[in-house]
Structures are given as C-alpha cells and as structure tokens.
Design a protein around this motif. Structure first.
Motif, PDB file in Angstrom:
ATOM      1  N   ILE A 119      48.781  33.534  47.364  1.00  0.00           N
ATOM      2  CA  ILE A 119      48.770  34.390  48.696  1.00  0.00           C
ATOM      3  C   ILE A 119      48.679  36.053  48.340  1.00  0.00           C
ATOM      4  O   ILE A 119      49.333  36.422  47.587  1.00  0.00           O
ATOM      5  CB  ILE A 119      50.239  34.153  49.484  1.00  0.00           C
ATOM      6  N   THR A 120      47.902  36.356  49.156  1.00  0.00           N
ATOM      7  CA  THR A 120      47.920  37.946  49.062  1.00  0.00           C
ATOM      8  C   THR A 120      48.321  38.481  50.495  1.00  0.00           C
ATOM      9  O   THR A 120      48.302  37.809  51.468  1.00  0.00           O
ATOM     10  CB  THR A 120      46.312  38.371  48.838  1.00  0.00           C
ATOM     11  N   GLY A 121      48.547  39.566  50.357  1.00  0.00           N
ATOM     12  CA  GLY A 121      48.966  40.718  51.469  1.00  0.00           C
ATOM     13  C   GLY A 121      47.910  41.487  52.082  1.00  0.00           C
ATOM     14  O   GLY A 121      46.837  41.263  51.564  1.00  0.00           O
ATOM     15  N   GLU A 122      48.069  42.344  52.942  1.00  0.00           N
ATOM     16  CA  GLU A 122      47.041  43.222  53.752  1.00  0.00           C
ATOM     17  C   GLU A 122      46.319  44.214  52.636  1.00  0.00           C
ATOM     18  O   GLU A 122      45.084  44.385  52.650  1.00  0.00           O
ATOM     19  CB  GLU A 122      47.871  44.185  54.540  1.00  0.00           C
ATOM     20  N   ARG A 123      47.223  44.475  51.394  1.00  0.00           N
ATOM     21  CA  ARG A 123      46.640  45.393  50.554  1.00  0.00           C
ATOM     22  C   ARG A 123      46.053  44.490  49.437  1.00  0.00           C
ATOM     23  O   ARG A 123      45.759  45.237  48.295  1.00  0.00           O
ATOM     24  CB  ARG A 123      47.729  46.327  49.956  1.00  0.00           C
ATOM     25  N   TRP A 124      45.992  43.121  49.659  1.00  0.00           N
ATOM     26  CA  TRP A 124      45.432  42.340  48.569  1.00  0.00           C
ATOM     27  C   TRP A 124      46.367  42.105  47.187  1.00  0.00           C
ATOM     28  O   TRP A 124      46.173  41.974  46.211  1.00  0.00           O
ATOM     29  CB  TRP A 124      44.076  42.647  48.460  1.00  0.00           C
ATOM     30  N   ASP A 125      47.646  42.525  47.590  1.00  0.00           N
ATOM     31  CA  ASP A 125      48.771  42.389  46.500  1.00  0.00           C
ATOM     32  C   ASP A 125      49.009  40.783  46.401  1.00  0.00           C
ATOM     33  O   ASP A 125      48.935  39.888  47.423  1.00  0.00           O
ATOM     34  CB  ASP A 125      50.106  43.080  46.668  1.00  0.00           C
ATOM     35  N   ILE A 126      48.958  40.335  45.248  1.00  0.00           N
ATOM     36  CA  ILE A 126      49.092  38.691  45.131  1.00  0.00           C
ATOM     37  C   ILE A 126      50.851  38.573  45.240  1.00  0.00           C
ATOM     38  O   ILE A 126      51.400  38.962  44.255  1.00  0.00           O
ATOM     39  CB  ILE A 126      48.854  38.244  43.715  1.00  0.00           C
ATOM     40  N   LEU A 127      51.201  37.953  46.113  1.00  0.00           N
ATOM     41  CA  LEU A 127      52.728  37.853  46.612  1.00  0.00           C
ATOM     42  C   LEU A 127      53.139  36.458  45.928  1.00  0.00           C
ATOM     43  O   LEU A 127      54.367  36.499  45.763  1.00  0.00           O
ATOM     44  CB  LEU A 127      52.640  37.851  48.086  1.00  0.00           C
ATOM     45  N   ALA A 128      52.256  35.491  45.684  1.00  0.00           N
ATOM     46  CA  ALA A 128      52.941  34.312  45.191  1.00  0.00           C
ATOM     47  C   ALA A 128      51.577  33.488  44.860  1.00  0.00           C
ATOM     48  O   ALA A 128      50.518  33.562  45.168  1.00  0.00           O
ATOM     49  CB  ALA A 128      53.638  33.318  46.351  1.00  0.00           C
ATOM     50  N   PHE A 129      52.001  32.645  43.569  1.00  0.00           N
ATOM     51  CA  PHE A 129      50.909  31.853  43.204  1.00  0.00           C
ATOM     52  C   PHE A 129      51.710  30.567  42.483  1.00  0.00           C
ATOM     53  O   PHE A 129      52.729  30.607  42.018  1.00  0.00           O
ATOM     54  CB  PHE A 129      50.004  32.683  42.094  1.00  0.00           C
ATOM     55  N   ASN A 130      50.858  29.523  42.379  1.00  0.00           N
ATOM     56  CA  ASN A 130      51.475  28.306  41.840  1.00  0.00           C
ATOM     57  C   ASN A 130      50.948  28.258  40.325  1.00  0.00           C
ATOM     58  O   ASN A 130      50.401  29.083  39.907  1.00  0.00           O
ATOM     59  CB  ASN A 130      50.826  27.127  42.535  1.00  0.00           C
ATOM     60  N   THR A 131      51.627  27.253  39.592  1.00  0.00           N
ATOM     61  CA  THR A 131      51.327  27.163  38.350  1.00  0.00           C
ATOM     62  C   THR A 131      49.764  26.810  38.032  1.00  0.00           C
ATOM     63  O   THR A 131      49.125  27.102  36.762  1.00  0.00           O
ATOM     64  CB  THR A 131      52.122  25.810  37.721  1.00  0.00           C
ATOM     65  N   PHE A 137      43.883  31.496  36.452  1.00  0.00           N
ATOM     66  CA  PHE A 137      43.909  33.176  36.408  1.00  0.00           C
ATOM     67  C   PHE A 137      44.560  33.966  35.252  1.00  0.00           C
ATOM     68  O   PHE A 137      44.224  34.917  35.067  1.00  0.00           O
ATOM     69  CB  PHE A 137      43.795  33.772  37.753  1.00  0.00           C
ATOM     70  N   ALA A 138      45.604  33.241  34.779  1.00  0.00           N
ATOM     71  CA  ALA A 138      46.515  33.910  33.989  1.00  0.00           C
ATOM     72  C   ALA A 138      47.268  35.132  34.750  1.00  0.00           C
ATOM     73  O   ALA A 138      47.433  36.263  34.268  1.00  0.00           O
ATOM     74  CB  ALA A 138      45.930  34.594  32.826  1.00  0.00           C
ATOM     75  N   PHE A 139      47.635  34.817  35.979  1.00  0.00           N
ATOM     76  CA  PHE A 139      48.182  35.826  36.850  1.00  0.00           C
ATOM     77  C   PHE A 139      49.583  36.199  36.252  1.00  0.00           C
ATOM     78  O   PHE A 139      50.135  37.447  36.123  1.00  0.00           O
ATOM     79  CB  PHE A 139      48.680  35.487  38.286  1.00  0.00           C
ATOM     80  N   GLY A 140      50.232  35.285  35.434  1.00  0.00           N
ATOM     81  CA  GLY A 140      51.558  35.678  35.092  1.00  0.00           C
ATOM     82  C   GLY A 140      51.528  36.593  33.960  1.00  0.00           C
ATOM     83  O   GLY A 140      52.507  37.320  33.550  1.00  0.00           O
ATOM     84  N   ARG A 141      50.428  36.734  33.227  1.00  0.00           N
ATOM     85  CA  ARG A 141      50.151  37.773  32.279  1.00  0.00           C
ATOM     86  C   ARG A 141      49.937  39.312  32.690  1.00  0.00           C
ATOM     87  O   ARG A 141      50.453  40.330  32.096  1.00  0.00           O
ATOM     88  CB  ARG A 141      49.007  37.616  31.227  1.00  0.00           C
ATOM     89  N   CYS A 142      50.005  39.462  34.131  1.00  0.00           N
ATOM     90  CA  CYS A 142      49.887  40.664  34.611  1.00  0.00           C
ATOM     91  C   CYS A 142      51.062  41.461  35.013  1.00  0.00           C
ATOM     92  O   CYS A 142      52.009  40.590  35.424  1.00  0.00           O
ATOM     93  CB  CYS A 142      48.998  40.733  36.116  1.00  0.00           C
ATOM     94  N   ALA A 143      51.460  42.408  34.716  1.00  0.00           N
ATOM     95  CA  ALA A 143      52.605  43.314  35.066  1.00  0.00           C
ATOM     96  C   ALA A 143      52.781  43.166  36.548  1.00  0.00           C
ATOM     97  O   ALA A 143      51.843  43.025  37.277  1.00  0.00           O
ATOM     98  CB  ALA A 143      52.723  44.667  34.611  1.00  0.00           C
ATOM     99  N   HIS A 144      53.817  43.502  37.029  1.00  0.00           N
ATOM    100  CA  HIS A 144      54.001  43.156  38.482  1.00  0.00           C
ATOM    101  C   HIS A 144      53.204  43.997  39.201  1.00  0.00           C
ATOM    102  O   HIS A 144      52.941  44.016  40.328  1.00  0.00           O
ATOM    103  CB  HIS A 144      55.678  43.479  38.796  1.00  0.00           C
ATOM    104  N   ASP A 145      53.209  45.339  38.975  1.00  0.00           N
ATOM    105  CA  ASP A 145      52.391  46.437  39.677  1.00  0.00           C
ATOM    106  C   ASP A 145      51.147  46.213  39.598  1.00  0.00           C
ATOM    107  O   ASP A 145      50.181  46.738  40.171  1.00  0.00           O
ATOM    108  CB  ASP A 145      52.794  47.864  39.392  1.00  0.00           C
ATOM    109  N   GLU A 146      50.663  45.154  38.739  1.00  0.00           N
ATOM    110  CA  GLU A 146      48.994  44.853  38.587  1.00  0.00           C
ATOM    111  C   GLU A 146      48.537  43.873  39.374  1.00  0.00           C
ATOM    112  O   GLU A 146      47.583  43.083  39.126  1.00  0.00           O
ATOM    113  CB  GLU A 146      48.810  44.861  36.998  1.00  0.00           C
ATOM    114  N   ARG A 147      49.669  43.003  39.960  1.00  0.00           N
ATOM    115  CA  ARG A 147      49.309  41.837  40.660  1.00  0.00           C
ATOM    116  C   ARG A 147      48.608  42.120  41.986  1.00  0.00           C
ATOM    117  O   ARG A 147      49.230  42.030  43.020  1.00  0.00           O
ATOM    118  CB  ARG A 147      50.547  40.885  40.758  1.00  0.00           C
ATOM    119  N   ASN A 148      47.302  42.387  41.685  1.00  0.00           N
ATOM    120  CA  ASN A 148      46.684  42.750  43.092  1.00  0.00           C
ATOM    121  C   ASN A 148      45.179  42.223  42.906  1.00  0.00           C
ATOM    122  O   ASN A 148      44.637  42.488  41.749  1.00  0.00           O
ATOM    123  CB  ASN A 148      46.607  44.384  43.317  1.00  0.00           C
TER     124      ASN A 148
END
Length: 256
Positions: A119-131, A137-148
């Motif tokens: 799920i992304t928000g208006e600024r295209w931040d990644i707000l939630a993702f499943n396993t 994509f390895a989103f979990g390796r991204c720092a929280h402020d890089e989840r966009n």
C-alpha cells in the motif's frame, strides 16, 4: 492574480518536445531551440504571443477554460495531459500533507494476499507490505525513511529486481508521480522528497524537467525476485481505496 509556475513549466516542456513538421510548419532558416516557437503556439491557440509568454514564464494566472482548451489543442495534448493541464491552471490549494495510516481491514487484506502486495500513500510512501512483497522487492531492507516507491526505484535493489527493464520503469514511475507532486507543489514534504530524488540519480533532473505524466494501468512486469532470482512475469493491478482515496493498493499476481 497569482503567478502559476507549474502551468508555465508544463507548457514549456510540451512545446519544446514538439516537431514543427507535425503541425505543417517548415523548418525555414535556423531554429536555435527544439520544438515549436512561442509565437507558433500562440498563433495556433488564437492568443497573443505576449500573453502566452507570460503564461509560460509563470508570470500570469487565471486563463479561462476555452484558453486552456485551445492551448491543449495547440500543443497536441492527449486527454490525460489535457486533464492535468486543467488541474494546473486551477491552482487549487490543498491543506498541508499529513502521513496516512492504513485501516486494519486493508492491512489484513494485504497480509492475506498470496502474491506480493503493498500500500502506498499520496506521496508514494510505502505504508504496508506483505511477506511476498518483501521477498520480491526487499522492502524490509530499506530504512523507514527510504520506504517510498520513488526512492526505492532509484536505488540499487530496484535495479537488480527490474533488470533490463529498470530504466523504462524508473522513468514511468517519475511520470506517474508527477501529477501528485503538481497537486502538492510547495508542500514541504513533497519538496523534500523531490530534492532528495535529484541527488539519488543523475538522470532524474532531466526526467523531472521533461514533465511527462502517466496513469496506472494493468500491466505485466518481468522481475527478478530478491534481485537474484530467475525472471518471473507478474500481472500488476493497482486500486484506489474508496474510503481513503489517498491510499493505493498494488497487487502482483505471478503468471502461470
């Protein structure tokens, strides 16, 4: 009236990419700049060159609906571009951006979806993702402020996942984000993101100045899960959440 620089930038970017021959204009003499001349666009739109120059330089605002429509025709805009131009011309102000939260029901849907989902928000931040999305994509390796999505797409992980299709997809993502930015232009959160993106990849500035726009469609993506796996083809569909229009759900379904 207030100046409207976003509209001016949009007009200029489209004028410069047009081929004169497309409009029956012969290349007489030396044309020092690409695209149509300002006076040629003005003539095609039926307005004065002085007025058009002021619009393009962002020194004027408030063009009428018929003038905006005439400019769209003069620049050969398609319906998506015409709609975006009308939005820029309106100059409607929005309240300050605030980070979104994901409703529990939507989060459960993402967690339970068998394929990659996020799920992304208006600024295209990644707000939630499943396993499954994390494995792809390895989103979990991204720092929280890089989840966009844009920050991710300009990084090394995305280049490995998208492989040979990375450049085309990165440029498309920028075009998809551009309307969201133009609606929020001047908002500190959006300006900070775009400033960061300018430093993330040397070509971003050129893509950004080109001011291309796009719209989400169902499409197939050839991806390498985790950046190292064999190529897998996925059907991608995205959906706007009715109760929270700023939220968008992306679902990836692997092809059989």
């Amino acid at each position: 009236m207030h100046a409207n620089k976003p509209l001016g930038e949009f007009l200029r970017s489209h004028r410069l990419r047009l081929e004169p021959e497309r409009f029956g204009i012969r290349r007489a003499g030396t044309r020092r700049t690409p695209g149509l001349r300002r006076e040629e666009v003005a003539e095609r739109a039926g307005i004065s060159t002085e007025w058009y120059v002021k619009l393009e330089q962002g020194r004027a605002a408030g063009p009428s609906g018929p003038t905006i429509a005439a400019l769209g025709r003069a620049l050969g805009l398609d319906e998506l571009e015409m709609q975006h131009q009308r939005g820029l011309a309106s100059g409607a102000a929005l309240p300050a951006f605030a980070p979104e939260s994901v409703p529990d029901a939507l989060r459960r849907m993402v967690d339970q979806y068998p394929g990659p989902a996020y799920i992304t928000g208006e600024r295209w931040d990644i707000l939630a993702f499943n396993t499954a999305a994390d494995a792809l994509f390895a989103f979990g390796r991204c720092a929280h402020d890089e989840r966009n999505i844009l920050v991710y797409m300009l990084g090394e992980d995305a280049r490995a996942v998208f492989g040979a299709g990375w450049l085309r997809e990165a440029k498309r993502i920028v075009a998809l984000f551009r309307p969201a930015y133009d609606r929020r232009r001047g908002d500190p959160a959006f300006e900070a993101l775009v400033e960061r993106l300018h430093g993330a990849h040397p070509a971003f500035g050129d893509w950004w100045r080109d001011h291309r726009i796009d719209t989400p469609v169902v499409r197939t993506k050839a991806l390498h899960p985790g950046g190292a796996g064999a190529c897998v083809h996925y059907d991608l569909a995205s959906f706007q959440w009715v109760d929270h229009p700023a939220l968008r759900l992306a679902l990836y379904t692997p092809q059989a």
